[in-house]
Design a protein around this motif. Sequence first.
Motif, PDB file in Angstrom:
ATOM      1  N   ILE A  44       2.403  -1.238  -4.968  1.00  0.00           N
ATOM      2  CA  ILE A  44       3.414  -0.215  -4.961  1.00  0.00           C
ATOM      3  C   ILE A  44       3.258   0.554  -3.557  1.00  0.00           C
ATOM      4  O   ILE A  44       2.082   1.139  -3.118  1.00  0.00           O
ATOM      5  N   GLN A  60       4.197   3.131  -0.975  1.00  0.00           N
ATOM      6  CA  GLN A  60       4.805   4.361  -0.465  1.00  0.00           C
ATOM      7  C   GLN A  60       5.506   4.869   0.538  1.00  0.00           C
ATOM      8  O   GLN A  60       4.907   4.915   1.802  1.00  0.00           O
ATOM      9  N   PRO A 114       8.641   5.374  -3.532  1.00  0.00           N
ATOM     10  CA  PRO A 114       7.645   4.141  -4.110  1.00  0.00           C
ATOM     11  C   PRO A 114       8.566   2.797  -4.160  1.00  0.00           C
ATOM     12  O   PRO A 114       9.643   2.878  -4.828  1.00  0.00           O
ATOM     13  N   ARG A 127       8.294  -1.374  -5.266  1.00  0.00           N
ATOM     14  CA  ARG A 127       7.659  -2.293  -5.792  1.00  0.00           C
ATOM     15  C   ARG A 127       7.447  -3.501  -5.336  1.00  0.00           C
ATOM     16  O   ARG A 127       8.718  -4.080  -5.087  1.00  0.00           O
TER      17      ARG A 127
END
Length: 271
Positions: free
Chosen positions: A137, A139, A145, A147
């Motif tokens: 994930i 940032q 966030p 994925r």
Amino acid sequence: MSPLQASHEQRQNQSATPGVPAQAGAPVTAYPPPETGAAPGWPVILYFHHVDPDIRHYTAVTPEAFDRGLAQLGERFLPMEPQAVPSVLDKGGHPDPACLLTFDDGYTDVFEHALPIMERRGWRSVVFASVDLVGQIEQHPVRGPLRHMTWEQLAELTRRGHIVASHGSAHVALNRMDTAAAQADIDNAQDVLQERLPGAPDWLAYPFGELPGPGDVRLPSLCFGSVKASARAWDVAPHEIRRTYLPADEPQRWDSCMTEWRRAWDPSGSR
């Protein structure tokens, strides 16, 4: 002003290339616009980052917009199978207007949203993944966030006729590394891909569209750039193949983009 319009305006103020912020005090560099497609007779290659209902980015579209875009593309271009890339290179181009879809970074929304739309409309793609980010994930400072697909999802893509290739290891611009670090990043990514996805091609999409800096770097057989690259034949510039995009925040521009892309086969632009 909508957030998307504000984002677009900010990009225009920062850099002539959407999504690539200019460094403070750096000169603004003009790159070919998205209407610039491919060299005459060579497939146009599109790149996306996200197909997601919520993310806003210059190469992010909603699932509905992606579906609409593929419908429009399918009226003017043949969907090019990614496995055909070597044969197109060997033949010196494609006789008919053709389009290859690519995705950078390997975000999960591509698996969740883009994959079913592509399969319903008869398209396959190349997904360029950064191996250090697989299953992670991220940032992101602007998009929050994010994925990345797992190895299992990437393997499923290959089983379903798509290709997974390299976007480097750490998703760092190669021109920000010294020669040894850039070489290590490129080599590690290819080694990991061969171990996890045997048969993955020796292709690379440059992170941020940036080529390595000065130095003797051994590059993969085919390297894909971005809108920054000029439109040249693949066999002339195998290490800087141009890709372009559908301007996410200007769907009214898509038709004119496709008209211009077809001029590589149809100079009159009649379709």
